[in-house]
Design a protein around this motif. Sequence first.
Motif, PDB file in Angstrom:
ATOM      1  N   LEU A 256      -7.360  -4.192   4.971  1.00  0.00           N
ATOM      2  CA  LEU A 256      -7.064  -5.404   5.742  1.00  0.00           C
ATOM      3  C   LEU A 256      -8.341  -6.192   6.015  1.00  0.00           C
ATOM      4  CD1 LEU A 256      -4.862  -7.102   7.034  1.00  0.00           C
ATOM      5  CD2 LEU A 256      -5.186  -5.791   9.141  1.00  0.00           C
ATOM      6  N   ALA A 257      -9.421  -5.495   6.307  1.00  0.00           N
ATOM      7  CA  ALA A 257     -10.709  -6.179   6.515  1.00  0.00           C
ATOM      8  C   ALA A 257     -11.149  -6.895   5.242  1.00  0.00           C
ATOM      9  CB  ALA A 257     -11.767  -5.172   6.960  1.00  0.00           C
ATOM     10  N   LEU A 258     -10.962  -6.259   4.093  1.00  0.00           N
ATOM     11  CA  LEU A 258     -11.296  -6.876   2.816  1.00  0.00           C
ATOM     12  C   LEU A 258     -10.483  -8.147   2.606  1.00  0.00           C
ATOM     13  CD1 LEU A 258     -12.379  -5.927  -0.417  1.00  0.00           C
ATOM     14  CD2 LEU A 258      -9.905  -6.130  -0.534  1.00  0.00           C
ATOM     15  N   ILE A 259      -9.184  -8.069   2.876  1.00  0.00           N
ATOM     16  CA  ILE A 259      -8.312  -9.237   2.749  1.00  0.00           C
ATOM     17  C   ILE A 259      -8.800 -10.363   3.658  1.00  0.00           C
ATOM     18  CG2 ILE A 259      -5.979 -10.128   3.186  1.00  0.00           C
ATOM     19  CD1 ILE A 259      -4.971  -7.264   2.392  1.00  0.00           C
ATOM     20  N   ASN A 260      -9.029 -10.041   4.932  1.00  0.00           N
ATOM     21  CA  ASN A 260      -9.468 -11.063   5.885  1.00  0.00           C
ATOM     22  C   ASN A 260     -10.799 -11.688   5.469  1.00  0.00           C
ATOM     23  OD1 ASN A 260      -7.192 -10.574   7.398  1.00  0.00           O
ATOM     24  ND2 ASN A 260      -8.241  -9.501   9.038  1.00  0.00           N
TER      25      ASN A 260
ATOM     26  N   MET B 263       0.813  -1.221   0.000  1.00  0.00           N
ATOM     27  CA  MET B 263       0.000   0.000   0.000  1.00  0.00           C
ATOM     28  C   MET B 263       0.845   1.269   0.000  1.00  0.00           C
ATOM     29  SD  MET B 263      -3.185   0.712   2.496  1.00  0.00           S
ATOM     30  CE  MET B 263      -4.165   2.184   2.366  1.00  0.00           C
ATOM     31  N   PHE B 264       1.945   1.238   0.742  1.00  0.00           N
ATOM     32  CA  PHE B 264       2.787   2.433   0.879  1.00  0.00           C
ATOM     33  C   PHE B 264       4.106   2.206   0.152  1.00  0.00           C
ATOM     34  CE2 PHE B 264       0.145   2.083   4.722  1.00  0.00           C
ATOM     35  CZ  PHE B 264      -0.643   3.201   4.520  1.00  0.00           C
TER      36      PHE B 264
ATOM     37  N   ASN C 120      -8.510   3.719   5.530  1.00  0.00           N
ATOM     38  CA  ASN C 120      -8.464   2.917   4.309  1.00  0.00           C
ATOM     39  C   ASN C 120      -7.592   1.681   4.504  1.00  0.00           C
ATOM     40  OD1 ASN C 120      -9.238   2.397   1.561  1.00  0.00           O
ATOM     41  ND2 ASN C 120      -7.100   2.817   1.056  1.00  0.00           N
ATOM     42  N   TYR C 121      -6.478   1.819   5.231  1.00  0.00           N
ATOM     43  CA  TYR C 121      -5.628   0.667   5.536  1.00  0.00           C
ATOM     44  C   TYR C 121      -6.459  -0.394   6.277  1.00  0.00           C
ATOM     45  CZ  TYR C 121      -1.869  -2.155   7.486  1.00  0.00           C
ATOM     46  OH  TYR C 121      -1.062  -3.199   7.843  1.00  0.00           O
TER      47      TYR C 121
END
Length: 173
Positions: free
Chosen positions: A146-150, A93-94, A141-142
């Motif tokens: 991470l929630a999307l990934i999980n 992301m960064f 957003n980070y």
Amino acid sequence: MKYLIVGGSKSGKSDIAERISLELNENKVVYIATMKPYDDEDKKRIEAHIKKRYGRNFITIEKHKNIDEVCGSINRCDTVLIDSTTSLLNNEMFNGRTINNNAGDKIVSDLKKIMDKVCNTIIVSDYIFNDSIEYDEVTENYKKQLALINKKLAECCDKVIECTFGTQKEWKW
């Protein structure tokens, strides 16, 4: 088998992931370490993890970004432990002065390529969603990425385990 192990910092999730991976394959576990060290504390933490794994049949691959590139180094019969999506998200992301606000989709795609290639995958991720603090837009957003990934990993994994204060709860078993 495909596992997702989530939990807060120092919750025991890495220890549980290592134990499960060795139960699945006591001869060889490919350990994909995603943490990119930024300071001496990070370096010491990585050193401690490496020392703890010494002599336990782990083959470590340091891969901070583009994790799907390890597909050329792994085989169908391998057990792969990936620790962690949290560090991987930070790295993807960064990137210098730019921010990739959609890094989560790429990470899920990359992880699925690994999961499709090997017989066993254990993925470690953090749980950073239980406080009531409102953060700046970048941090929020980070957290969303991470929630999307999980969420997407939980959908495609056979087993999902949450670690809290050294205990574990199986949510999908």
